[in-house]
Design a protein around this motif. Structure first.
Motif, short mmCIF file in Angstrom:
data_model
loop_
_atom_site.label_atom_id
_atom_site.label_comp_id
_atom_site.label_asym_id
_atom_site.label_seq_id
_atom_site.Cartn_x
_atom_site.Cartn_y
_atom_site.Cartn_z
N TYR A 35 0.69 1.01 -9.77
CA TYR A 35 1.83 1.93 -9.86
C TYR A 35 2.98 1.44 -8.97
CZ TYR A 35 4.58 6.20 -9.11
OH TYR A 35 5.61 7.10 -8.99
N LEU A 36 2.69 1.10 -7.73
CA LEU A 36 3.73 0.65 -6.79
C LEU A 36 4.34 -0.67 -7.24
CD1 LEU A 36 2.04 1.59 -3.40
CD2 LEU A 36 3.94 2.77 -4.54
N GLU A 37 3.52 -1.53 -7.83
CA GLU A 37 4.05 -2.80 -8.34
C GLU A 37 4.98 -2.57 -9.51
OE1 GLU A 37 0.55 -5.03 -9.21
OE2 GLU A 37 0.14 -5.53 -7.11
N ARG A 38 4.58 -1.69 -10.42
CA ARG A 38 5.43 -1.33 -11.56
C ARG A 38 6.76 -0.75 -11.07
NH1 ARG A 38 4.39 -3.07 -16.82
NH2 ARG A 38 2.30 -2.49 -17.52
N ALA A 39 6.68 0.18 -10.15
CA ALA A 39 7.88 0.83 -9.64
C ALA A 39 8.80 -0.17 -8.95
CB ALA A 39 7.49 1.96 -8.68
N THR A 40 8.21 -1.05 -8.14
CA THR A 40 9.02 -2.03 -7.41
C THR A 40 9.75 -2.98 -8.35
OG1 THR A 40 7.49 -1.96 -5.53
CG2 THR A 40 8.96 -3.86 -5.68
N SER A 41 9.02 -3.50 -9.33
CA SER A 41 9.65 -4.45 -10.26
C SER A 41 10.70 -3.79 -11.13
CB SER A 41 8.58 -5.12 -11.13
OG SER A 41 7.85 -4.16 -11.86
N TYR A 42 10.46 -2.50 -11.48
CA TYR A 42 11.42 -1.75 -12.30
C TYR A 42 12.72 -1.52 -11.52
CZ TYR A 42 13.28 2.12 -15.11
OH TYR A 42 14.07 2.93 -15.88
N VAL A 43 12.59 -1.11 -10.27
CA VAL A 43 13.77 -0.87 -9.44
C VAL A 43 14.48 -2.19 -9.14
CG1 VAL A 43 14.57 -0.08 -7.17
CG2 VAL A 43 12.84 1.23 -8.42
N ALA A 63 8.70 4.80 0.31
CA ALA A 63 8.72 3.91 1.48
C ALA A 63 8.04 2.59 1.16
CB ALA A 63 8.04 4.60 2.66
N SER A 64 6.94 2.64 0.40
CA SER A 64 6.24 1.41 0.01
C SER A 64 7.10 0.55 -0.89
CB SER A 64 4.91 1.75 -0.69
OG SER A 64 4.04 2.43 0.18
N VAL A 65 7.81 1.18 -1.85
CA VAL A 65 8.68 0.44 -2.77
C VAL A 65 9.81 -0.23 -1.99
CG1 VAL A 65 10.35 0.68 -4.65
CG2 VAL A 65 8.12 1.82 -4.80
N ILE A 66 10.42 0.49 -1.07
CA ILE A 66 11.51 -0.08 -0.25
C ILE A 66 11.00 -1.24 0.57
CG2 ILE A 66 13.07 0.39 1.67
CD1 ILE A 66 14.01 1.53 -0.99
N GLU A 67 9.80 -1.08 1.14
CA GLU A 67 9.22 -2.18 1.92
C GLU A 67 8.99 -3.41 1.04
OE1 GLU A 67 8.00 -4.08 5.32
OE2 GLU A 67 8.93 -2.08 5.11
N ASN A 68 8.48 -3.19 -0.18
CA ASN A 68 8.28 -4.30 -1.11
C ASN A 68 9.60 -5.00 -1.44
OD1 ASN A 68 5.53 -3.85 -1.29
ND2 ASN A 68 5.67 -2.63 -3.16
N LEU A 69 10.64 -4.20 -1.67
CA LEU A 69 11.95 -4.76 -2.01
C LEU A 69 12.50 -5.60 -0.85
CD1 LEU A 69 13.56 -1.68 -3.80
CD2 LEU A 69 12.83 -3.82 -4.89
N LYS A 70 12.30 -5.10 0.36
CA LYS A 70 12.76 -5.87 1.53
C LYS A 70 11.99 -7.18 1.64
CE LYS A 70 14.24 -1.93 4.36
NZ LYS A 70 13.94 -1.12 5.57
N ASN A 71 10.69 -7.13 1.37
CA ASN A 71 9.87 -8.34 1.45
C ASN A 71 10.30 -9.37 0.40
OD1 ASN A 71 8.37 -7.28 3.56
ND2 ASN A 71 6.74 -6.50 2.22
N ILE A 72 10.75 -8.86 -0.74
CA ILE A 72 11.23 -9.77 -1.80
C ILE A 72 12.56 -10.39 -1.40
CG2 ILE A 72 12.04 -9.86 -4.20
CD1 ILE A 72 10.07 -7.60 -4.81
N GLY A 73 13.35 -9.67 -0.62
CA GLY A 73 14.62 -10.23 -0.17
C GLY A 73 15.84 -9.39 -0.45
#
Length: 420
Positions: A35-43, A63-73
């Motif tokens: 779910y978090l991976e789907r949400a992160t890639s969608y955003v 918060a997890s999605v934002i953290e993932n986005l920051k890690n991606i760059g």
């Protein structure tokens, strides 16, 4: 996991979603990490395309999605296009699910962006307060219909939009999943993305849901009414007990006085009889209250319904002006019987006929006993003016009466007896 490749940040999870320019997607998930991976890639894709993103979710997931986005760059500046709303606030989970209120909030957010022609991208985790499936299924179905209609109008204006409505699969019933597939063009799971095979885009699609919502509203009103009746029954039991206790004392003393009086005048006897009649009327009222109580004794037996109605007819003669009102009894079969409490059933007919008498100055009351094979149907009708429209919906409410001296218990007792 989310895969990246330098500046392009290659995100592979939303294959099938990324090419969409217009789409209403239902996502039923089972795995939180997926779910978090789907949400992160969608955003992330929305950020790359400079979309306006409304992200509705739980704060921990956001918060997890934002953290993932920051890690991606992605930078804080890039993420300014994300508007986050707590799902408990968006869907008002502290109260009953309200499709119209949710739609209004959606309009308030998106309308300014629609006018500017911006590309809109929404992600919403749909949540609700625990409640009956009979209530929540049609409410959510109407909510999704509202969303589908809204985004269809958006597409006509801007030419594009994408919206994903996420549901925890564990909380989904089969009936709700069917409704979701009928209101979304696409169905996404943790591993697949496919067109919805049940999607219907037509104006009459939700006629059934509207009827279901009407039914659910009537059901809720019925439940509320039953609660009122139960409270009335408990109150009636207390009143009946208090009345009968006092009546027993008064009637006992009156009988004693009657025995002691040897040479009462005619005028005194008339007064004495009037007192006894008044006490009998009070006792009848107490009996009416007792009929509403849950704890009164039930004596059920086989009753010949035609014979019972004839007894009631004879009993009611004293209330009838035989020159102006008549009772006609019609019976398909005089041998028909029912199983029940004779006193209660008799009280039902007394109340119904008494109401008809009070509504007539002159006319006919008809009691029709019908043989419907496995049950008996009895219709009580009259040729009076009928019940005024302004009180028809209140008939049977506790203590509601259109008569100045009415108790409002007659039809309520009829209903109470009939549902036992």
């Amino acid at each position: 996991m989310i895969k990246t490749s330098g500046k392009n940040r290659e995100i592979e999870l939303n294959k099938g979603v990324n090419p969409l320019q217009v789409g209403h997607v239902v996502y039923t998930y089972t795995d939180r990490n997926k779910y978090l991976e789907r949400a992160t890639s969608y955003v992330a894709e929305g950020l790359d395309k400079n979309h306006i993103i409304l992200y509705v979710d739980r704060p921990t997931s956001y918060a997890s999605v934002i953290e993932n986005l920051k890690n991606i760059g992605y930078t804080e500046e890039q993420m300014d296009n994300i508007y986050f709303v707590d799902t408990d606030i968006a869907y008002k989970t502290h109260e009953s699910f309200n499709p119209e209120a949710i739609l209004k909030d959606l309009h308030d957010f998106f309308d300014p962006h629609v006018k500017e022609g911006n590309m809109l991208r929404g992600w919403g985790l749909v949540t609700w307060r625990p409640q009956s499936k009979k209530t929540i299924v049609p409410s959510i179905a109407l909510h999704e219909q509202n969303f589908d209609d809204f985004f269809s109008r958006v597409a006509n204006i801007t030419g594009n939009y994408i919206n994903i409505c996420a549901y925890d699969s564990v909380s989904l019933s089969g009936s709700l999943l069917i409704e979701l597939l009928q209101t979304h063009e696409y169905h996404m799971t943790d591993t697949n993305f496919l067109p919805s095979h049940l999607y219907k885009k037509e104006s009459a699609r939700f006629t059934g849901i509207s009827k279901q919502l009407q039914f659910e509203n009537e059901l809720r009103n019925h439940d509320t009414r039953r609660e009122k009746l139960d409270i009335t029954g408990k109150l009636a039991s207390i009143i009946a007990h208090e009345l009968r206790t006092s009546l027993t004392v008064v009637q006992g003393r009156l009988q004693l006085l009657d025995l002691m009086a040897n040479d009462r005048s005619e005028a005194s006897q008339a007064q004495f009889d009037a007192i006894k009649n008044g006490l009998r009327e009070i006792e009848q009222i107490a009996s009416k209250f007792l009929c509403l109580a849950e704890t009164h004794i039930v004596n059920k037996k086989v009753i010949n319904i035609s014979e019972l109605i004839e007894v009631v007819k004879m009993q009611m003669r004293s209330d009838l002006d035989l020159e102006t009102i008549d009772i006609h009894v019609k019976s398909d079969n005089t041998k028909m019987t029912i199983f029940g409490d004779e006193l209660k059933v008799r009280q039902v007919f007394i109340n119904l006929i008494k109401n008809a008498i009070e509504a007539l100055e002159t006319g006919i009351i008809t009691v029709h006993v019908k043989d419907d094979l496995d049950h008996v149907t009895i219709d009580v009708s009259d040729n009076g003016p009928g019940i005024p429209d302004e009180i028809i919906n209140k008939i049977g409410d506790p203590f509601m009466s259109s008569k100045v001296d009415g108790t409002g218990l007659g039809l309520l007792i009829c209903e109470k007896v009939s549902v036992k």
